[in-house]
Enzyme design. Structure first.
Site: not given
Length: 270
Positions: A86, A138
């Site tokens: 990765s 949020k």
């Protein structure tokens, strides 16, 4: 008269090690080491990588620093150790050449983002949150509730954008088309031998193979020259204690689940 640590070292083969998860501490140490390599004008760098990956931004900053170093004329060769997956791949493709052990675990090209939905546990123990927010999203990935369908779509767009950046970097670094990279960039891992067949690495060999290749690229003596390591990780007190490897593994797992929760990661998570 220049300071000693800024002296030119045109016959020095530099070595920098990236070991363990890529996060803020690793980024700071590696970037400092790369600046020292640049200041001393080392003609070649042996980059030893042994990492499952880590945070996206930290991986990108190391990748960018390596490209700047190459622009200054330094020949960079990456050596994949036990694992270079990765984010380790993302960093590695910034090198001019990559050498991998036949059994190295590599690949896992992709992005993962995980949150913790603790709503049922919190309900059982009688804990609830009161949230006041400025916008609809949020409190996305808040641990006291599940994701909504719209939130999942929004996060998938974020993941897709990060994935596109990853694919583009691998394609550019390895001289492959993005379509070819997408053909194997689905999160799977490979051995070094498999990665060679895919064009992810240039040749099979150990760190000494990579050392000799870096020396040859820079016109140095591959038989006599030994690398100088920059940015050595500081030894910790716990490294001398029995069971330190188990403790380090537990500490790392806890870090991944808590400190990195809610972050997009270029990380191999078996």
């Amino acid at each position: 008269m220049p300071w000693p640590w800024r002296r030119k070292s045109r016959k020095t083969l530099a070595r920098v090690v990236i070991e363990g998860p890529i996060a803020g501490g690793t980024r700071e140490r590696v970037l400092k080491a790369l600046r020292q390599v640049e200041e001393r004008e080392c003609p070649a760098l042996l980059l030893r990588i042994d990492t499952p990956g880590g945070t996206v931004g930290d991986s990108q900053e190391i990748h960018a620093a390596l490209l700047r170093l190459r622009d200054k004329g330094c020949r960079v060769v990456a050596s994949f150790g036990n694992i270079s997956a990765s984010g380790g791949v993302y960093v590695g493709v910034a090198a001019e050449r990559i050498v991998s052990n036949p059994g190295t675990i590599t690949g896992s090209i992709g992005v993962i983002l995980r949150g913790n939905n603790l709503s049922r546990l919190l309900e059982r123990v009688g804990i609830s949150f009161e949230t006041v927010k400025s916008g609809l999203y949020k409190d996305i990935l808040s641990p006291d509730r599940a994701l909504t369908a719209d939130e999942r779509t929004l996060l998938q767009g974020l993941i897709d954008s990060s994935y596109d950046q990853f694919v583009a970097a691998v394609a550019n670094g390895r001289g492959l088309s993005e379509d070819v990279v997408r053909g194997f960039a689905d999160g799977r891992v490979f051995t070094g031998a498999q990665a060679l067949a895919l064009g992810m690495v240039d040749e099979l060999g150990d760190e000494d193979t990579a050392r000799r290749l870096a020396a040859r690229l820079a016109g140095l003596d591959e038989h006599e020259l030994r690398p100088t390591t920059f940015g050595k990780p500081a030894k910790r007190l716990l490294s001398f204690l029995p069971g330190r490897n188990l403790f380090a593994s537990l500490q790392e797992a806890l870090s991944l689940e808590l400190a990195w929760s809610g972050q997009p990661l270029w990380l191999w998570r078996p």
